[in-house]
Each structure stands twice: as C-alpha cells, then as structure tokens.
Design an enzyme around this catalytic site. Structure first.
Site, PDB file in Angstrom:
ATOM      1  N   ASP A  15       0.855  -1.202   0.000  1.00 10.36           N
ATOM      2  CA  ASP A  15       0.000   0.000   0.000  1.00 10.36           C
ATOM      3  C   ASP A  15       0.893   1.254   0.000  1.00 10.36           C
ATOM      4  OD1 ASP A  15      -0.714   0.611   3.539  1.00 10.36           O
ATOM      5  OD2 ASP A  15       1.022  -0.359   2.589  1.00 10.36           O
TER       6      ASP A  15
ATOM      7  N   HIS B 105       9.337   0.514   8.575  1.00 11.01           N
ATOM      8  CA  HIS B 105       8.770  -0.802   8.927  1.00 11.01           C
ATOM      9  C   HIS B 105       8.872  -1.814   7.779  1.00 11.01           C
ATOM     10  CE1 HIS B 105       6.891   0.946  12.540  1.00 11.01           C
ATOM     11  NE2 HIS B 105       6.562   1.960  11.785  1.00 11.01           N
TER      12      HIS B 105
HETATM   13  O1  RIB Z   1       2.416  -0.039  10.850  1.00 10.69           O
HETATM   14  C1  RIB Z   1       3.289   0.143   9.765  1.00 10.69           C
HETATM   15  C2  RIB Z   1       2.659  -0.286   8.481  1.00 10.69           C
HETATM   16  O2  RIB Z   1       1.518   0.519   8.218  1.00 10.69           O
HETATM   17  C3  RIB Z   1       3.581  -0.081   7.270  1.00 10.69           C
HETATM   18  O3  RIB Z   1       3.301  -1.069   6.312  1.00 10.69           O
HETATM   19  C4  RIB Z   1       3.188   1.271   6.765  1.00 10.69           C
HETATM   20  O4  RIB Z   1       3.423   1.422   5.358  1.00 10.69           O
HETATM   21  C5  RIB Z   1       1.713   1.272   7.026  1.00 10.69           C
HETATM   22  O5  RIB Z   1       1.088   0.601   5.943  1.00 10.69           O
HETATM   23 CA    CA Z   2       2.864  -0.405   4.026  1.00 13.46          CA
END
Ligand code: RIB
Ligand code: CA
Length: 334
Positions: free
Chosen positions: A11, A246
């Site tokens: 995403d 992340h």
């Molecule tokens: O909590 C972090 C996640 O949420 C990552 O994938 C960031 O891109 C959001 O989608």
């Molecule tokens: Ca993400």
C-alpha cells in the site's frame, strides 16, 4: 543462485517504497509482480505510487490493482481508515513519482496471486507490506491453492504494543478479519510476522537520511525527501528523531533472516487476531512455555521480535547504494 519467486503486496506508502526498492534491487529475488491494496492512502493513489516506483526502478514486473477497502467494507464505497496523516495526501509525503501506465495490469491482484501460485506450487513467497485483504480474498476464493504458497513474510502486528491504537498495528488494525483469515493457513504455509516489536528495533537516523539525500543518487534523494513528512510525524507522535522504515525490515529479513539472532525469533507459535472492540487489530501470541495457557492454539506463525539495527542498515546501504557504502560506514555508522 536460483532466484526466489516473489510477489510483493503493498500500500505504497513511504516505507513501502524503501522496501520495494530493496526487493527489486536484490538479485536473489525474481519479483513476479506487485499487487496493490488500499491502506496508507486509497487504492488509486497506491496504484499510482506503485507504478511510479516501478518506473523509478525501471522494473519489468507489472502492477496489479487489488482491494479498495477492508473485507467488511468491500462494496460499501468506503476506503480503509487511511493513514494520510502519516504518509501525506499522495502517500509518498511531498514526492510525486511519474507512473509508468504501461505497467498497470488489467488482472485483479487476487487473480494474479492465485494464477501465479497455481503455476508455481511450493515456490512463491509473498511479502506483504499493507493490510492483508488481497491475501484473505485469495484464500477465500481458493484455499487449497493458497496452501501451496511457499512462505509469507508479513509486515504487520505488534505483540507488546501498537501504533494505530495502543495495542494494534496499522496494517492488521485496518483489516483484522483479513489477518485472521490469513493466519488460518499458517499451519500449512510458513507465515513470518514482522511486527512492530522487531521494526522498532531499527531506526534510520537524521544522519542516515542526510546521507541518503546527498550521497545516494536520485533514488536516495527521493527516499530521503519523502521521509521528511514521515520524520515530522515520528517527532510529533513519538518524540523520536529519525524514522522507522517498517516495511523495509520485512524485505531485509526475507533476504537474510540471520539479521535476527535465533533467540529473537519465536518459531511455530500460536497467533490469534482480535477483530472487534477496543482491542480490534491486536495480535495475541502464545509464547513458550505454553503450559500456562488454558488452551493452546494452532502453531500458525513465526514471530520476529528483534533484529541487529546496525547490521540491518549496513545490509540496506550495501545492497541499494554499494558505491556509497564505504563512505556510509566511515562517516555515518558509529
Ligand atoms: O504499521 C506500519 C505499516 O503501516 C507499514 O506497512 C506502513 O506502510 C503502514 O502501511
Ligand atoms: Ca505499508
């Protein structure tokens, strides 16, 4: 080296962009396609961003549009509770990447995932960087085929804390039913949960982001620029300087799981999802010793809880910016 066949479900998303850059750069990956799910922003801007990343990387894989909303909101016109405040209106902070529209497929993400797994039973690894809606839809459509996925590496969840709520991480909070459905095949398919417990053991410092901007070419400069928006939120909400990337942690662990030492990985444990109420999106994991639990659940997940931050960042810079790597080690890493 036989290349590993990879599907990236994403995403995009600022941290998704770092992750996709690394996955497309790593020679051990043969990226079969990029499937898109709404999450950080709506489906359309996420698809546009994915086409922009593919263009930026001159990648030859296609982009497959998927779910515009969570399982329980499909057809109701609602998007996810978007994370625009974290990733900005475009989803990439202030950066607009020029999309390569020729790489947008007419095939739906779910159909692409199922077709690819059917053609490559036991070989496909799926790296998920957003809500798990596309994966869950594929399971609901053809569970037996999805049991032939080799591995899933999933950025999501958080055992000890959340980021969208005190107990829930954004990806699994955005569609907890999808996460529940996904982990139901975890006894047949190795699912590696790369949650906040491990991602927050990493941090790109202000110096790292400066170095990306000045010494890592156009791609480094774009990653750094889009991180400015991200950085302000980490300071505002967490009083943290720098950022946690992340999704990149999930890709770097998929590339090299040894970035985590073995006592930081809990293999074959039970992971359950909370799907409603104040703790919606919480991941409940039965860590050993399990004799304390009234009822032991199915062993459906490997849960990563730690990583060596320096080794992680060295691996990223060495992979993606090899010409600048020695300078990075000499002047930034300390
Ligand atoms: O909590 C972090 C996640 O949420 C990552 O994938 C960031 O891109 C959001 O989608
Ligand atoms: Ca993400």
């Amino acid at each position: 080296m036989d290349k590993r066949k990879i599907i990236i479900d994403t995403d995009p998303g600022i941290d998704d962009t770092y992750a996709i850059v690394a996955a497309l750069t790593y020679e051990g990956f043969d990226v079969q396609g990029i499937t898109v799910v709404a999450g950080n922003v709506g489906l359309e801007p996420c698809v546009t961003n994915a086409l922009g990343i593919v263009n930026m990387m001159d990648a030859d894989c296609l982009v497959y549009p998927g779910a515009p909303a969570a399982l329980n909101k499909l057809g109701k016109g609602e998007n996810f509770a978007l994370a625009k405040m974290i990733h900005g209106e475009s989803g990439l902070g202030t950066v607009q990447l020029k999309p390569d529209l020729s790489k947008k497929s007419e095939t739906h993400a779910v159909d692409f995932i199922l077709e690819t797994v059917r053609e490559n039973p036991g070989e496909i690894e799926i790296i998920t960087l957003g809500p798990l809606t596309n994966i869950a839809l594929a399971i609901q459509k053809d569970r037996e085929t999805m049991k032939k996925v080799k591995k899933i590496w999933s950025m999501g969840g958080g055992v000890r804390f959340g980021n969208r709520t005190p107990v829930a991480e954004f990806n699994y909070w955005a569609d907890p039913e999808a996460a529940k459905v996904t982990y139901e095949i975890g006894e047949d398919v190795e699912i590696n949960m790369v949650g906040l417990d491990v991602t927050h053991k990493t941090r790109f410092s202000l110096e790292d982001l400066f170095f990306l901007r000045v010494e890592c070419g156009e791609i480094g400069s774009l990653l750094s620029e889009m991180s400015n928006h991200y950085m302000e939120n980490y300071w505002k909400y967490m009083r943290m300087t720098g950022v946690v990337v992340h999704d990149l942690v999930a890709v770097m662990l998929a590339i090299d799981p040894d970035l985590s030492n073995e006592d930081d990985v809990f293999k074959r444990v039970n992971l359950s999802m909370v799907c409603e109420g104040i703790c919606k999106g919480q991941t409940v994991v039965q860590f050993p010793p399990t004799d304390i639990y009234e009822e032991e659940g199915p062993k459906n997940a490997n849960v990563y809880m730690g990583i060596d931050n320096i080794a992680f960042k060295k691996a990223f810079f060495k992979l993606c910016f090899p010409e600048a790597y020695s300078m990075y080690k000499k002047y930034i890493l300390k």
